[in-house]
Design a protein around this motif. Sequence first.
Motif, mmCIF file in Angstrom:
data_model
loop_
_atom_site.group_PDB
_atom_site.id
_atom_site.type_symbol
_atom_site.label_atom_id
_atom_site.label_comp_id
_atom_site.label_asym_id
_atom_site.label_seq_id
_atom_site.Cartn_x
_atom_site.Cartn_y
_atom_site.Cartn_z
ATOM 1 N N LYS A 37 0.832 -1.212 0.000
ATOM 2 C CA LYS A 37 0.000 0.000 0.000
ATOM 3 C C LYS A 37 0.863 1.257 0.000
ATOM 4 O O LYS A 37 0.584 2.208 -0.735
ATOM 5 C CB LYS A 37 -0.933 0.007 1.203
ATOM 6 N N GLN A 38 1.911 1.254 0.830
ATOM 7 C CA GLN A 38 2.784 2.434 0.909
ATOM 8 C C GLN A 38 3.493 2.696 -0.412
ATOM 9 O O GLN A 38 3.582 3.835 -0.852
ATOM 10 C CB GLN A 38 3.820 2.264 2.026
ATOM 11 N N SER A 39 4.004 1.640 -1.037
ATOM 12 C CA SER A 39 4.715 1.848 -2.303
ATOM 13 C C SER A 39 3.761 2.360 -3.378
ATOM 14 O O SER A 39 4.112 3.263 -4.143
ATOM 15 C CB SER A 39 5.422 0.564 -2.753
ATOM 16 N N ARG A 40 2.544 1.832 -3.425
ATOM 17 C CA ARG A 40 1.542 2.320 -4.389
ATOM 18 C C ARG A 40 1.180 3.780 -4.117
ATOM 19 O O ARG A 40 1.043 4.576 -5.034
ATOM 20 C CB ARG A 40 0.278 1.453 -4.329
ATOM 21 N N ASN A 41 1.025 4.130 -2.846
ATOM 22 C CA ASN A 41 0.701 5.517 -2.491
ATOM 23 C C ASN A 41 1.840 6.459 -2.866
ATOM 24 O O ASN A 41 1.601 7.563 -3.363
ATOM 25 C CB ASN A 41 0.356 5.640 -1.011
ATOM 26 N N GLU A 42 3.074 6.034 -2.629
ATOM 27 C CA GLU A 42 4.238 6.868 -2.984
ATOM 28 C C GLU A 42 4.338 7.051 -4.495
ATOM 29 O O GLU A 42 4.622 8.149 -4.981
ATOM 30 C CB GLU A 42 5.527 6.256 -2.439
ATOM 31 N N LEU A 43 4.113 5.974 -5.244
ATOM 32 C CA LEU A 43 4.158 6.069 -6.698
ATOM 33 C C LEU A 43 3.084 7.024 -7.226
ATOM 34 O O LEU A 43 3.345 7.844 -8.104
ATOM 35 C CB LEU A 43 3.974 4.686 -7.334
ATOM 36 N N LEU A 44 1.884 6.918 -6.675
ATOM 37 C CA LEU A 44 0.807 7.797 -7.131
ATOM 38 C C LEU A 44 1.070 9.245 -6.718
ATOM 39 O O LEU A 44 0.810 10.170 -7.486
ATOM 40 C CB LEU A 44 -0.548 7.329 -6.597
ATOM 41 N N ALA A 45 1.625 9.438 -5.535
ATOM 42 C CA ALA A 45 1.949 10.801 -5.099
ATOM 43 C C ALA A 45 2.983 11.433 -6.036
ATOM 44 O O ALA A 45 2.871 12.606 -6.398
ATOM 45 C CB ALA A 45 2.466 10.784 -3.660
ATOM 46 N N ALA A 46 3.975 10.654 -6.446
ATOM 47 C CA ALA A 46 4.993 11.165 -7.369
ATOM 48 C C ALA A 46 4.404 11.471 -8.745
ATOM 49 O O ALA A 46 4.857 12.385 -9.436
ATOM 50 C CB ALA A 46 6.132 10.160 -7.493
ATOM 51 N N ALA A 47 3.380 10.715 -9.139
ATOM 52 C CA ALA A 47 2.762 10.893 -10.452
ATOM 53 C C ALA A 47 1.546 11.808 -10.420
ATOM 54 O O ALA A 47 0.883 11.998 -11.432
ATOM 55 C CB ALA A 47 2.359 9.536 -11.009
ATOM 56 N N ARG A 48 1.266 12.380 -9.264
ATOM 57 C CA ARG A 48 0.066 13.207 -9.125
ATOM 58 C C ARG A 48 -0.036 14.315 -10.179
ATOM 59 O O ARG A 48 -1.110 14.514 -10.735
ATOM 60 C CB ARG A 48 -0.010 13.782 -7.718
ATOM 61 N N PRO A 49 1.047 15.035 -10.491
ATOM 62 C CA PRO A 49 0.920 16.067 -11.538
ATOM 63 C C PRO A 49 0.442 15.498 -12.874
ATOM 64 O O PRO A 49 -0.372 16.124 -13.564
ATOM 65 C CB PRO A 49 2.336 16.644 -11.650
ATOM 66 N N MET A 50 0.913 14.297 -13.231
ATOM 67 C CA MET A 50 0.467 13.662 -14.477
ATOM 68 C C MET A 50 -1.006 13.294 -14.396
ATOM 69 O O MET A 50 -1.767 13.507 -15.339
ATOM 70 C CB MET A 50 1.292 12.414 -14.769
ATOM 71 N N LEU A 51 -1.411 12.721 -13.270
ATOM 72 C CA LEU A 51 -2.801 12.325 -13.074
ATOM 73 C C LEU A 51 -3.720 13.542 -13.117
ATOM 74 O O LEU A 51 -4.772 13.519 -13.753
ATOM 75 C CB LEU A 51 -2.953 11.571 -11.754
ATOM 76 N N GLU A 52 -3.313 14.616 -12.436
ATOM 77 C CA GLU A 52 -4.102 15.844 -12.449
ATOM 78 C C GLU A 52 -4.227 16.402 -13.862
ATOM 79 O O GLU A 52 -5.297 16.860 -14.261
ATOM 80 C CB GLU A 52 -3.477 16.892 -11.531
ATOM 81 N N ALA A 53 -3.142 16.362 -14.632
ATOM 82 C CA ALA A 53 -3.173 16.864 -16.011
ATOM 83 C C ALA A 53 -4.143 16.057 -16.874
ATOM 84 O O ALA A 53 -4.882 16.620 -17.685
ATOM 85 C CB ALA A 53 -1.770 16.840 -16.607
ATOM 86 N N VAL A 54 -4.156 14.745 -16.673
ATOM 87 C CA VAL A 54 -5.081 13.883 -17.424
ATOM 88 C C VAL A 54 -6.530 14.289 -17.142
ATOM 89 O O VAL A 54 -7.322 14.490 -18.057
ATOM 90 C CB VAL A 54 -4.849 12.392 -17.070
ATOM 91 N N VAL A 55 -6.864 14.430 -15.862
ATOM 92 C CA VAL A 55 -8.239 14.779 -15.485
ATOM 93 C C VAL A 55 -8.583 16.195 -15.960
ATOM 94 O O VAL A 55 -9.662 16.445 -16.496
ATOM 95 C CB VAL A 55 -8.452 14.627 -13.965
#
Length: 134
Positions: free
Chosen positions: A73-91
């Motif tokens: 869970k922690q590794s997935r959360n860290e990966l998503l936190a690092a990719a948050r700008p990309m995810l936000e841009a997609v949305v």
Amino acid sequence: MPATAVLKSRSSLEIEISRAIIRFEKEYMGRGPLETKTYVIDDLVVIRLKDVLTLAERKLIETQRDRSAYLVKQSRNELLAAARPMLEAVVRDITGVDVQSVHTDLSTRTGERIIVVTLKERLRFGDCDEGRVA
């Protein structure tokens, strides 16, 4: 963008977000979900991804060591936190509205991940979707 964004169809937007999230998961996380469903409600985007765990993550969880599920869970959360700008841009690119916040959780028991995105504005849809209950 006006105070309230107006889009053509809720269902087409939900499908477009689901497809973009599948691409994001495959390209960034290395594996896409088995199934993805998106729900748009006012200024909220809820994305449900099924079967997102890799084989290695499932094997680690199966060891049932005290920290195994926590580490996944922690590794997935860290990966998503690092990719948050990309995810936000997609949305943002799909909805035309800036993202206010992103929340996520992963079930290590079911392999299901939920991503909740809050937008800075409420989304409105054409007459054909106004009465739809998500």
